[in-house]
Design an enzyme around this catalytic site. Structure first.
Site, PDB file in Angstrom:
ATOM      1  N   GLU A 189      10.505  55.599   8.250  1.00  0.00           N
ATOM      2  CA  GLU A 189      10.182  53.875   7.848  1.00  0.00           C
ATOM      3  C   GLU A 189       9.221  53.784   8.234  1.00  0.00           C
ATOM      4  O   GLU A 189       9.015  53.667   9.675  1.00  0.00           O
ATOM      5  CB  GLU A 189      11.245  53.332   7.636  1.00  0.00           C
ATOM      6  CG  GLU A 189      12.011  53.933   7.197  1.00  0.00           C
ATOM      7  CD  GLU A 189      13.781  53.042   7.624  1.00  0.00           C
ATOM      8  OE1 GLU A 189      15.266  53.587   6.651  1.00  0.00           O
ATOM      9  OE2 GLU A 189      13.423  52.078   8.031  1.00  0.00           O
ATOM     10  N   CYS A 203       3.330  48.874  10.031  1.00  0.00           N
ATOM     11  CA  CYS A 203       4.113  49.265  11.354  1.00  0.00           C
ATOM     12  C   CYS A 203       4.731  50.433  10.692  1.00  0.00           C
ATOM     13  O   CYS A 203       5.311  50.632  10.254  1.00  0.00           O
ATOM     14  CB  CYS A 203       5.456  47.931  10.806  1.00  0.00           C
ATOM     15  SG  CYS A 203       6.761  48.149  12.407  1.00  0.00           S
ATOM     16  N   CYS A 210      14.385  57.173  18.549  1.00  0.00           N
ATOM     17  CA  CYS A 210      14.034  57.234  20.119  1.00  0.00           C
ATOM     18  C   CYS A 210      15.304  57.017  20.922  1.00  0.00           C
ATOM     19  O   CYS A 210      16.251  57.259  21.098  1.00  0.00           O
ATOM     20  CB  CYS A 210      13.535  55.486  19.849  1.00  0.00           C
ATOM     21  SG  CYS A 210      12.953  54.803  21.207  1.00  0.00           S
ATOM     22  N   CYS A 214      17.701  51.222  24.181  1.00  0.00           N
ATOM     23  CA  CYS A 214      17.133  49.664  23.692  1.00  0.00           C
ATOM     24  C   CYS A 214      18.667  49.352  23.403  1.00  0.00           C
ATOM     25  O   CYS A 214      18.829  49.411  22.208  1.00  0.00           O
ATOM     26  CB  CYS A 214      16.151  48.786  23.336  1.00  0.00           C
ATOM     27  SG  CYS A 214      14.540  49.142  24.533  1.00  0.00           S
ATOM     28  N   CYS A 217      18.246  46.784  19.527  1.00  0.00           N
ATOM     29  CA  CYS A 217      17.397  47.905  18.627  1.00  0.00           C
ATOM     30  C   CYS A 217      17.969  49.498  17.262  1.00  0.00           C
ATOM     31  O   CYS A 217      18.668  49.982  18.659  1.00  0.00           O
ATOM     32  CB  CYS A 217      16.579  48.615  18.939  1.00  0.00           C
ATOM     33  SG  CYS A 217      15.324  49.891  18.276  1.00  0.00           S
ATOM     34  N   GLY A 260      10.538  54.561  17.153  1.00  0.00           N
ATOM     35  CA  GLY A 260      10.216  55.248  18.172  1.00  0.00           C
ATOM     36  C   GLY A 260       9.431  54.569  19.668  1.00  0.00           C
ATOM     37  O   GLY A 260       9.347  53.089  19.231  1.00  0.00           O
ATOM     38  N   GLU A 261       9.175  55.257  20.836  1.00  0.00           N
ATOM     39  CA  GLU A 261       8.518  54.690  21.563  1.00  0.00           C
ATOM     40  C   GLU A 261       6.778  55.381  21.484  1.00  0.00           C
ATOM     41  O   GLU A 261       7.115  56.569  22.442  1.00  0.00           O
ATOM     42  CB  GLU A 261       9.304  54.788  22.781  1.00  0.00           C
ATOM     43  CG  GLU A 261       8.756  54.515  24.212  1.00  0.00           C
ATOM     44  CD  GLU A 261       7.652  53.121  24.547  1.00  0.00           C
ATOM     45  OE1 GLU A 261       6.497  53.469  24.658  1.00  0.00           O
ATOM     46  OE2 GLU A 261       9.017  52.311  24.323  1.00  0.00           O
ATOM     47  N   SER A 292       2.780  49.602  20.894  1.00  0.00           N
ATOM     48  CA  SER A 292       4.043  48.591  22.101  1.00  0.00           C
ATOM     49  C   SER A 292       4.741  49.732  22.691  1.00  0.00           C
ATOM     50  O   SER A 292       4.333  50.804  22.429  1.00  0.00           O
ATOM     51  CB  SER A 292       4.648  47.743  20.779  1.00  0.00           C
ATOM     52  OG  SER A 292       5.622  48.069  21.982  1.00  0.00           O
ATOM     53  N   SER A 314       7.350  45.429  25.631  1.00  0.00           N
ATOM     54  CA  SER A 314       8.834  44.211  24.754  1.00  0.00           C
ATOM     55  C   SER A 314       8.951  44.214  26.824  1.00  0.00           C
ATOM     56  O   SER A 314       9.749  45.095  27.142  1.00  0.00           O
ATOM     57  CB  SER A 314       9.685  45.851  23.771  1.00  0.00           C
ATOM     58  OG  SER A 314      10.640  45.215  23.896  1.00  0.00           O
ATOM     59  N   LEU A 315       9.319  43.126  26.356  1.00  0.00           N
ATOM     60  CA  LEU A 315       9.763  42.506  28.064  1.00  0.00           C
ATOM     61  C   LEU A 315      11.741  42.124  27.806  1.00  0.00           C
ATOM     62  O   LEU A 315      12.432  42.756  28.584  1.00  0.00           O
ATOM     63  CB  LEU A 315       9.153  41.105  28.302  1.00  0.00           C
ATOM     64  CG  LEU A 315       9.119  40.491  30.177  1.00  0.00           C
ATOM     65  CD1 LEU A 315       8.494  42.049  30.540  1.00  0.00           C
ATOM     66  CD2 LEU A 315       8.512  39.599  30.085  1.00  0.00           C
ATOM     67  N   ASN A 316      11.192  40.690  27.561  1.00  0.00           N
ATOM     68  CA  ASN A 316      13.609  40.820  26.793  1.00  0.00           C
ATOM     69  C   ASN A 316      14.333  40.044  27.716  1.00  0.00           C
ATOM     70  O   ASN A 316      15.334  39.984  27.017  1.00  0.00           O
ATOM     71  CB  ASN A 316      13.536  41.587  25.581  1.00  0.00           C
ATOM     72  CG  ASN A 316      13.281  42.702  24.418  1.00  0.00           C
ATOM     73  OD1 ASN A 316      12.368  41.327  23.617  1.00  0.00           O
ATOM     74  ND2 ASN A 316      12.587  43.656  24.660  1.00  0.00           N
ATOM     75  N   ASN A 391      16.944  40.789  15.311  1.00  0.00           N
ATOM     76  CA  ASN A 391      17.860  41.023  13.701  1.00  0.00           C
ATOM     77  C   ASN A 391      18.952  41.612  13.844  1.00  0.00           C
ATOM     78  O   ASN A 391      18.946  42.589  14.239  1.00  0.00           O
ATOM     79  CB  ASN A 391      15.965  41.896  12.661  1.00  0.00           C
ATOM     80  CG  ASN A 391      15.008  40.600  13.305  1.00  0.00           C
ATOM     81  OD1 ASN A 391      15.407  39.331  11.899  1.00  0.00           O
ATOM     82  ND2 ASN A 391      13.803  41.555  13.084  1.00  0.00           N
ATOM     83  N   CYS A 434      11.963  44.070  12.438  1.00  0.00           N
ATOM     84  CA  CYS A 434      11.397  44.413  14.339  1.00  0.00           C
ATOM     85  C   CYS A 434      13.354  44.720  14.717  1.00  0.00           C
ATOM     86  O   CYS A 434      14.605  43.558  14.392  1.00  0.00           O
ATOM     87  CB  CYS A 434      10.736  42.925  14.615  1.00  0.00           C
ATOM     88  SG  CYS A 434      11.517  43.898  16.633  1.00  0.00           S
TER      89      CYS A 434
END
Length: 462
Positions: A189, A203, A210, A214, A217, A260-261, A292, A314-316, A391, A434
């Site tokens: 996608e 994007c 992935c 996470c 996600c 994906g990463e 990213s 991506s810290l979070n 999301n 996201c």
């Protein structure tokens, strides 16, 4: 992005037998225990014997209404690459006997054209018809203005397509989610996000699924199925322009924030970004192509040294305890190592800011104390911070932080001198926002145990 049991999913010939064993293992577990979240990680030696060493990465999913099983992964196995060394290398840009042109950089196209007896100038004309002049050719018949013999050679020896359009979904805010079918039948996608200020972003995905697991996600529920080739990455940007430029205007930005990463598929992502910023081709500004990562430190260092494109991290979370849970990559590359690496690498870069992405999860990482810790963590790192609204998706245990609390969090950062932005959901009514991309299968990556202090915040969702 998630850590997965997808290592063995590719072995489709044994899928039926494996499902039987997985069902047996899960049934035995459910019959022997009711407190899954408090249980230690499980292993099933008989599965390892049957499936081989890679079965250490299997995760379990059943149709029971009971709580999900905890991870079966040993901490030392969490970041063993789910693809072999040969698969991690850049794929050969060939389909059968034909070269896939969109998998080649311009110097490689020039060399290939010369190997067939044609001048370098023909290579430049071909390149401009692939990427420039609003042509975006998808077959040799669309190569107007080229020598007839050259076009015939291209028809015989080159392939122009790596993706096939499956569908386009349009969200109420104008965001488009494009579904592409790969040659092996897998689906990826790509999202196109228009902006009122004249900036439109594509994007792109870098993997099918992935491996990072996470916990917030949706893509990661799939696990990793495979890396995308350079051509499959590049063509997402090409087809986004070809399909949607007339509707949304010029596409000016690229973000590697889809499925994906990206740095887990390092070689292909680096090569794809090089093609995207070529001045004779797609001609994206390097500052407008953002890659990213969840925090793969060795690849991050390589990226900062080898690429001029922008970097997002991506810290979070502001503590190792929380990040270990919601982003298992942190168990290998701790916050301190990640941030110190950025300080060291960026001290020699002029006018370069890393973008920190911070997905806000209600009751988990959105307190005033978190904001103050975040200020301390980014000291000495030239950066911008994006606060991203979580999301929700099917099976998610998290809840989005309320808008007023996001604003309060933003204000604490801004008052301390941080450059900070709020990023609201785009395309969420079409699962295009996201963390919402992909479609997990029957068997998917594990949900990890919720630390006791956060179980109340997650409430009934756990």
């Amino acid at each position: 992005m998630e850590l997965s049991g997808s290592v063995w999913m590719r072995r489709v010939g044994m899928l039926s037998a494996r499902r039987s064993l997985l069902h047996l293992a899960a049934t035995q577990f459910h019959s022997s225990s009711t407190n899954f979240l408090a249980s230690p990680p499980l292993s099933f030696p008989f599965l390892t014997k049957f499936l081989g060493p890679s079965s250490r990465c299997i995760s379990f999913s059943t149709h029971s209404s009971a709580a999900p099983l905890p991870s079966t992964l040993h901490q030392d196995d969490l970041f063993t690459s789910p693809v072999g060394d040969d698969e991690k290398k850049a794929e050969s840009p060939k389909k059968g006997s034909k070269v896939i042109l969109k998998g080649l950089t311009y110097p490689e196209v020039e060399k290939w054209v010369q190997s067939h007896g044609y001048r370098p100038g023909q290579a430049l004309m071909l390149w401009k018809r692939l990427y420039g002049n609003n042509v975006w050719a998808s077959c040799y018949e669309e190569l107007e203005g080229l020598n007839k013999d050259f076009k015939k050679m291209l028809g015989e020896h080159a392939d122009f397509k790596a993706l096939s359009l499956k569908d386009i979904h349009t969200a109420s805010d104008g965001t488009r989610k494009i579904l592409f079918t790969l040659e092996d039948g897998l689906i990826i996608e790509t999202v196109v996000i228009p902006c009122e200020r004249g900036r439109t972003t594509v994007c792109v995905s870098s993997q099918v699924g992935c491996a990072m697991n996470c916990q917030f996600c949706y893509t990661g529920r799939m696990g990793l199925q495979r890396n995308l080739s350079t051509a499959e990455i590049v063509e997402q940007a090409v087809l986004a322009r070809r399909l949607l430029s007339s509707e949304v205007g010029s596409i000016t930005n690229v973000v590697f924030m889809g499925m994906g990463e990206p740095l887990h598929n390092f070689e292909n992502v680096l090569k794809a970004s090089e093609i995207m910023v070529d001045e004779q081709g797609l001609h994206f500004s390097p500052r407008k192509v953002t890659v990213s990562t969840s925090g793969l430190v060795p690849q991050l260092k390589r990226f900062l040294r080898e690429s001029n494109c922008a970097l997002a991290v991506s810290l979070n979370a502001t503590t190792d305890e929380v990040r270990n849970w919601i982003m298992p990559i942190n168990r290998k590359y701790k916050l301190g190592l990640l941030l110190e690496t950025l300080r060291e690498e960026l001290c020699a870069r002029q006018n370069y800011k890393v973008l920190f992405e911070y997905v806000m999860l209600a009751g988990v990482n959105d307190s005033t104390e978190d904001a103050k810790r975040l200020i301390d963590l980014v000291q000495g790192i030239p950066c911008k911070i994006n606060l991203i609204s979580f999301n929700p998706h099917c099976g998610s245990r998290f809840k989005p932080t309320k808008e007023d609390k996001m604003i309060q969090f933003r204000n604490v950062l801004a008052e301390a001198g941080c450059i900070v932005f709020l990023r609201w959901s785009r395309g969420d009514d079409q699962m295009a926002a996201c963390g919402q991309l992909g479609k997990p299968g029957e068997i998917h990556a594990p949900l990890l145990r919720v630390p006791a202090q956060f179980q109340a915040a997650l409430g009934a969702s756990i």
